[in-house]
Scaffold this active site. Structure first.
Site, PDB file in Angstrom:
ATOM      1  N   GLU A  55      63.179 -94.828   0.581  1.00  0.00           N
ATOM      2  CA  GLU A  55      64.118 -93.715   0.814  1.00  0.00           C
ATOM      3  C   GLU A  55      64.821 -93.875   2.159  1.00  0.00           C
ATOM      4  OE1 GLU A  55      62.325 -89.871   0.190  1.00  0.00           O
ATOM      5  OE2 GLU A  55      61.212 -90.513  -1.586  1.00  0.00           O
TER       6      GLU A  55
ATOM      7  N   ASN B 143      53.963 -92.713  -2.938  1.00  0.00           N
ATOM      8  CA  ASN B 143      55.117 -92.722  -2.039  1.00  0.00           C
ATOM      9  C   ASN B 143      54.858 -91.728  -0.908  1.00  0.00           C
ATOM     10  OD1 ASN B 143      57.892 -93.598  -1.572  1.00  0.00           O
ATOM     11  ND2 ASN B 143      58.530 -91.535  -2.184  1.00  0.00           N
TER      12      ASN B 143
ATOM     13  N   ASP C 211      66.956 -93.917   5.297  1.00  0.00           N
ATOM     14  CA  ASP C 211      68.159 -93.461   5.999  1.00  0.00           C
ATOM     15  C   ASP C 211      67.774 -93.291   7.468  1.00  0.00           C
ATOM     16  OD1 ASP C 211      66.820 -90.951   5.912  1.00  0.00           O
ATOM     17  OD2 ASP C 211      68.182 -90.136   4.391  1.00  0.00           O
TER      18      ASP C 211
ATOM     19  N   GLU D 149      53.795 -88.029  -1.595  1.00  0.00           N
ATOM     20  CA  GLU D 149      53.468 -87.301  -0.366  1.00  0.00           C
ATOM     21  C   GLU D 149      52.134 -86.547  -0.432  1.00  0.00           C
ATOM     22  OE1 GLU D 149      57.052 -85.022   0.334  1.00  0.00           O
ATOM     23  OE2 GLU D 149      58.191 -86.821   0.816  1.00  0.00           O
TER      24      GLU D 149
ATOM     25  N   HIS E 165      62.518 -92.391   6.323  1.00  0.00           N
ATOM     26  CA  HIS E 165      63.565 -91.489   6.836  1.00  0.00           C
ATOM     27  C   HIS E 165      63.464 -91.500   8.364  1.00  0.00           C
ATOM     28  CE1 HIS E 165      64.587 -89.947   2.886  1.00  0.00           C
ATOM     29  NE2 HIS E 165      63.313 -89.717   2.642  1.00  0.00           N
TER      30      HIS E 165
END
Ligand SMILES: *[C@@H]1O[C@H](CO)[C@@H](O)[C@H](O)[C@H]1NC(C)=O
Ligand SMILES: *[C@@H]1O[C@H](CO)[C@@H](O)[C@H](O)[C@H]1NC(C)=O
Length: 354
Positions: A274, A210, A276, A169, A246
């Site tokens: 990641e 990432n 979801d 990030e 996400h």
């Protein structure tokens, strides 16, 4: 939805019919058809050429036997990512004092289960011990701190992780570099310092940056592509970009495929790291149906771009999702205890949703 109520009972019910001791071989001759037993997500993903379907996990969950029965299944999960236990605060809580007990638990689990390990993460602005942020290191000092941390952690796990999230990030949503102790002290050079150190510590690991909100076309994605181009021009090892993913139900970006391909065209691999897809609770049939379509869309996007190596969900059951404690009023974000699982399976089988 509780596991016991899930529409995916055929896969996840108490007798676990689809979880076999011997996983379906990746090279099996034919894809399962509509009439064959549903295979696990990883079995299906590897059958269509992906490296893995995986999940994040965390140490407190490892004592939950029901949870572990599924996590252990390489039918479903060919890869695991430690949610917390390889982060800086967990691995180097005091200067040059390394603790690997919890990280090792996850690494050993992956090894025992024959699962690919994603190292996560080496340099991030969060979950940093105070000594990193409050020592007023100058550029020389902080460079040494980064190099020592990465040599310690990536060196400890050398040879096992398929990949490391080396820098996590680094960008703001407007595409500029995030202000944090690393950037404020070293400028963007901290990224190459970290990547070079990771390469030295574990030369065979795929080195990733990432990030979130780069899954779709736009300013932040363009900025990440520029960063990749700059690193490559400078001869800095950069192998992949992690697309955190996400997402929010009904708001999955429509430009995933063209965006993934733009990164692929730069010569880096990508991974959905990641995944979801959360909703405002309570869950309804309509939201769950939309979520099923949304998971289908994301998995299908990875299938459409060969540089997309694999898909990792940010834990597979709502029981251990980070969402409810992070986004007030939201949840039901993970797929394995919702109809969303069927969306994943249908995408992996190349079936159309309608
Ligand atoms: C999960 O796998 C680990 C490592 O193979 C093993 O020690 C543990 O007993 C397994 N747990 C369950 C519930 O299957
Ligand atoms: C950086 O900090 C170290 C340790 O405090 C000090 O010895 C060194 O002189 C500093 N370097 C510069 C360029 O200020």
């Amino acid at each position: 939805m509780k596991l016991s109520q899930a529409v995916t009972l055929a896969v996840l019910c108490g007798t676990l019919p689809a979880i076999q001791a011997t996983p379906t071989p990746a090279a099996s001759s034919a894809l399962p058809t509509g009439t064959s037993v549903v295979s696990g997500a990883n079995a299906l993903a590897t059958a269509v050429g992906k490296l893995y379907f995986g999940s994040a996990t965390d140490n407190p969950e490892l004592t939950d036997t029901t949870y572990m029965t599924y996590l252990n299944s390489s039918q479903h999960f060919g890869q695991i990512t430690p949610e917390n236990s390889m982060k800086w605060d967990a691995t180097e809580p005091e200067v040059n004092t390394f603790t690997f007990t919890e990280g090792d638990q996850i690494a050993d689990l992956a090894k025992s289960n024959g699962q690919i390990l994603r190292g996560h993460n080496l340099v991030w602005y969060q979950q940093l011990p105070d000594w990193v942020t409050s020592n007023d290191y100058n550029a020389t000092g902080l460079t040494a701190v980064i190099q020592n941390h990465i040599a310690g952690v990536a060196g400890h796990y050398k040879g096992q992780p398929y990949s490391w999230d080396v820098v996590n990030e680094p960008l703001n949503d407007d595409g500029s570099f995030r202000s944090d102790v690393f950037y404020d002290t070293l400028g963007e050079s901290y990224i190459s310092i970290a990547l070079n150190a990771a390469h030295e510590a574990d030369p065979n690991a795929k080195l990733y940056i990432n990030e979130y909100n780069i899954e779709y076309t736009g300013t932040k994605s363009t900025a990440m592509q520029s960063l990749v181009t700059t690193l490559q021009a400078d001869g800095v090892p950069i192998d992949g970009i992690g697309m955190e993913s996400h997402f929010i139900v009904g708001e999955v970006p429509t430009t995933l495929v063209e965006n993934f391909q733009a990164f692929a065209d730069l010569g880096v691999e990508i991974a959905i790291t990641e995944l979801d897809i959360r909703m405002t609770l309570p869950e309804t049939a309509a939201l769950l149906e939309q979520q099923k379509q949304d998971f289908y869309t994301v998995v299908d996007a990875c299938l459409q771009v060969s540089a997309c190596k694999g898909i990792t969900v940010w834990d597979w059951t709502d029981k251990y999702s980070w969402v409810p404690s992070t986004f007030s009023g939201q949840g039901a974000a993970t797929p394995f205890d919702d109809p969303a699982f069927d969306g994943i399976v249908m995408a992996l089988k190349g079936q159309s949703l309608s």
